[in-house]
Write an enzyme that holds these catalytic residues in place. Structure first.
Site, PDB file in Angstrom:
ATOM      1  CB  CYS A 116      63.878  32.736  45.901  1.00 40.95           C
ATOM      2  SG  CYS A 116      63.978  31.500  44.586  1.00 40.95           S
ATOM      3  CG  ASP A 117      68.150  29.483  44.611  1.00 38.20           C
ATOM      4  OD1 ASP A 117      67.310  30.307  44.217  1.00 38.20           O
ATOM      5  OD2 ASP A 117      68.808  28.773  43.835  1.00 38.20           O
ATOM      6  CB  ALA A 118      69.697  33.073  49.750  1.00 38.85           C
TER       7      ALA A 118
END
Length: 331
Positions: A118-120
């Site tokens: 999800c950080d991406a």
């Protein structure tokens, strides 16, 4: 904001100058330069770009190495100099030709080919969209949009209205039996939605989908804020890690303030949460300007202390402060 930024600039991070940790800080420094009118902040970012020779990171398939491009694109737009984007455009042209047809299940180094965590969603799509703004070429926003929704379909929990960090966490549970959702990971996402909306035209076909997702997450996020203004590292089990955590708090405060400023969120409902979040962020800044209570680099909820700091946490603080400043000006 200036105190925190100046401390960080005077105490440079030891991470590579083009990696994601630094890039999140650079995004915040650009925001501070925008609202302060002090040219030294944008100048500091130009110096970074020149030292990097305007290159992204060296892993062409890894989203973390695209995050710095957002700062390059903003400077290209400000300076009306598209030439500095040549390495970034070459990378994104290459990425636009990829198939992106793999499963996002974690393993087999999938993070080097897909946006499988999800950080991406903070690192890659907003940078692609920013290049479309700087160049006028919509294909980079189209690529960002394509990748955003593939990752969202896989990692977004439609019941909890939060994102799993990656597929390794689908079956994980906290000590209280609740699902495991990481504060900073979801902070990356909702901040990424705001940055995507900032970069896309008003008539972009999928814009309503982003707005709806943003508002859905915002309802969940405000319900999870602590009375002291901080969001804990574990969103659904705050007692498991009760210490304050400033990086997730910064990104949530930024996103909520942005939503009010852009008329997506009701000011009467959401402003009290923004004020509590911003007050908490200010308390985390030491007298010398160092930001504390930042959870170190990780992929799941983790501990923080008054003396733990990281450059991306300062980026979150600066993004939040810029939007709170705009909120004050709108009174």
């Amino acid at each position: 904001m200036k105190r925190a930024a100046d401390w960080q600039l005077a105490h440079p991070s030891t991470h590579e100058p083009d990696d994601w940790t630094q890039a999140a800080f650079f995004t915040g420094v650009m925001a501070l330069g925008d609202v302060s009118g002090d040219p030294k902040y944008h100048a500091a970012m130009r110096a970074v770009g020149e030292a990097n020779r305007w290159r992204p990171g060296l892993r062409p398939g890894h989203a973390d190495d695209y995050a710095v491009i957002a700062t390059y694109a903003r400077l290209a737009a400000i300076d009306n100099d598209k030439n500095i984007l040549a390495p970034s455009i070459a990378l994104f042209d290459y990425l636009a030709d990829q198939r992106y047809d793999e499963s996002l299940e974690w393993g087999n180094r999938i993070e080097y080919r897909e946006l499988a965590w999800c950080d991406a969603l903070f690192m890659a799509p907003p940078s692609m969209a920013a290049v479309s703004v700087a160049t006028g070429d919509p294909k980079y926003l189209a690529l960002a949009n394509r990748l955003w929704w593939k990752t969202t379909e896989y990692l977004y929990d439609k019941t909890e209205h939060l994102y799993y960090r990656d597929s390794r966490y689908f079956g994980r549970r906290e000590a209280n039996g609740r699902k495991l959702f990481w504060s900073r990971g979801n902070g990356w996402v909702i901040a990424g939605i705001a940055r995507m909306l900032d970069a896309m035209p008003a008539d972009f076909a999928d814009r309503p989908r982003y707005a709806a997702l943003f508002k859905e997450m915002a309802v969940t996020v405000v319900a999870l804020q602590g009375e002291d203004g901080y969001w804990r590292a574990s969103l659904l089990d705050p007692a498991s890690l009760p210490n304050p955590e400033s990086s997730g708090t910064g990104f949530f405060t930024y996103a909520l303030a942005w939503g009010i400023n852009h008329k997506l969120l009701d000011r009467a409902v959401y402003e009290p949460h923004v004020r509590r979040g911003w007050n908490a962020m200010q308390k985390a800044v030491h007298p010398d300007g160092m930001l504390g209570w930042v959870q170190p680099i990780g992929a799941e909820p983790g501990s923080s202390r008054e003396d733990t700091t990281e450059v991306y946490g300062v980026g979150a603080l600066l993004l939040a402060g810029a939007e709170v400043h705009r909120l004050d000006l709108a009174r």
